[in-house]
Design an enzyme around this catalytic site. Sequence first.
Site, mmCIF file in Angstrom:
data_model
loop_
_atom_site.group_PDB
_atom_site.id
_atom_site.type_symbol
_atom_site.label_atom_id
_atom_site.label_comp_id
_atom_site.label_asym_id
_atom_site.label_seq_id
_atom_site.Cartn_x
_atom_site.Cartn_y
_atom_site.Cartn_z
ATOM 1 N N SER A 291 54.409 -30.856 36.707
ATOM 2 C CA SER A 291 54.516 -32.025 37.061
ATOM 3 C C SER A 291 53.965 -32.291 38.529
ATOM 4 C CB SER A 291 56.152 -32.211 37.310
ATOM 5 O OG SER A 291 56.857 -31.278 38.002
ATOM 6 N N SER B 259 55.795 -25.987 37.169
ATOM 7 C CA SER B 259 55.119 -27.151 37.485
ATOM 8 C C SER B 259 54.422 -27.178 38.905
ATOM 9 C CB SER B 259 56.111 -28.238 37.981
ATOM 10 O OG SER B 259 56.540 -28.912 36.914
ATOM 11 N N LYS C 124 54.512 -33.243 47.708
ATOM 12 C CA LYS C 124 55.045 -33.760 46.535
ATOM 13 C C LYS C 124 56.270 -34.827 46.852
ATOM 14 C CE LYS C 124 56.635 -32.182 41.781
ATOM 15 N NZ LYS C 124 56.769 -30.922 40.875
HETATM 16 N N1 GLN Z 1 57.367 -29.020 32.476
HETATM 17 C C1 GLN Z 1 58.489 -28.310 32.791
HETATM 18 C C2 GLN Z 1 59.488 -29.352 32.516
HETATM 19 O O1 GLN Z 1 59.130 -30.391 32.008
HETATM 20 C C3 GLN Z 1 58.526 -27.839 34.112
HETATM 21 C C4 GLN Z 1 58.845 -29.049 35.144
HETATM 22 C C5 GLN Z 1 58.837 -28.375 36.568
HETATM 23 O O2 GLN Z 1 58.545 -27.233 36.768
HETATM 24 N N2 GLN Z 1 58.990 -29.128 37.363
HETATM 25 O O3 GLN Z 1 60.649 -29.378 32.505
#
Ligand code: GLN
Length: 483
Positions: free
Chosen positions: A154, A178, A79
């Site tokens: 994400s 995410s 990532k």
């Molecule tokens: N979707 C969550 C956020 O927008 C978690 C994101 C993540 O775990 N990086 O913060």
Amino acid sequence: MMDIGRLSLSELSGKALAGEISAEEAARWFLTRAHEQQQINAFIKLDDEGALARARTLDSIDTEARASMRLFGVPIAIKDNICVAGETTTCGSRILQHFVSPYNATVVEKLISAGAVILGKTNLDEFAMGSSTETSFFGITRNPHDLDRSPGGSSGGSTAAVAAGCAPCALGTDTGGSIRQPASFCGVVGLKPTYGRVSRYGLVAFAPSFDQIGPITRNVRDAALMLEVIAGHDPRDSTSVNRPVPEFSKLLDGDLSGLKVGVIKEHVEGGLTPLVAKTVQDAMLALERLGVEIIPVSLPHLNYAVAVYYILGTGETSSNLLRYDGVRYGHRASSYSDLVDMYRKTRREGFGQEVKRRIILGTFVLSTGYYEAYYLKAQRVRTLIIQDLRTAFERVDMLMGPTSPQEAFKIGEKIEDPLTMYLSDIFTIPANLAGLPAISIPYNSEGNALPVGVQLIARSFDEAGMLRVARALESDNSQTGKE
Ligand code: GLN
């Protein structure tokens, strides 16, 4: 001809170690596949040249030196918020578009010493803030199961890459879900380790009291092996915990009878799509067949989890992202009148809308006069949620439920409505608030067109127990022939 794309990680490295396939062949196979699947946009950068050169170096290592490398010749996607020396780490943001990492993240170093081959860097929501991989400066990522749908986020680039067969495994990061939510949307396994289990040195901070790095794979066994490689104490991350790392991949088998698994009432009582509700029901029945006792548990404070996460998370974000000011690295506006104007223009140009929204929210909750009402109160409620979970774990060994309230949604469906998007993480956030390990594994009910994941949450540092239950569910699911 051998189908390299179907081999498990240990088969792949076994064959590469034995010289039955070369590391170069394996890397070439996945790179070719990744180029064929460009429409998914899983990668921000594919590093053909670097990957092949590294694979050739591995192929020249003598047998003895290879033997201890647990991922010998295994290609992997990373990532793009995790640093790989000499490569750009963009975080999906314009502000870091040209930023080149001066060093390797600890996890990357560990993967390299285990013999892995880095294929490239995967797409993500800008700075990992999002649940759909739609906010990257480098374009949206698509779900390989249906190109009109989101892969989740994400870590959507990493889960889409694994689901589409462009990489046999990947690294993701999980701050509020995410790794797990996109794993559920893409039909792959995603594991968030216990807070402190895996070093975050070299991970670009988003909300450091939650952030964890973890594996994304096609099956539970592979996740166990990858976790084994990346886990362990690191003096360069002060939150990393000094305790032994079990050989997770050797602890997967065993009887589940007598185990107590809790199902959180608040998580299954409504708000799920029929497919998710049915999937969780089926998984529950499967666990019962395996001798597990299912126990309903009620965790009333969990209703506040999303609110608490978005107060604390944005507070941490607003202070962490202060470093992107155009002075030391990253984008700098080309014309400005003075220093403050330079800061302003750089940040206005460099950050996208969602990141700006979080910085504004976070600055607000930390500001004088509001700090007590929001940030401090959220800290207190975080403690109540942790206590709720602790009490639950006095009665049960593990928790099971949905990873996400729904299967993959359409691209564009939620992006204009941040609150709806934030609610995507309602089931994943509690594990981040409490630092607990959690995993999402694909679970197929009869005839579902889109993948759905079920989530297990375990006690701190009980990844071994969690992986064992995950493996039992996975193998039961494939035996009942519902795939
Ligand atoms: N979707 C969550 C956020 O927008 C978690 C994101 C993540 O775990 N990086 O913060």
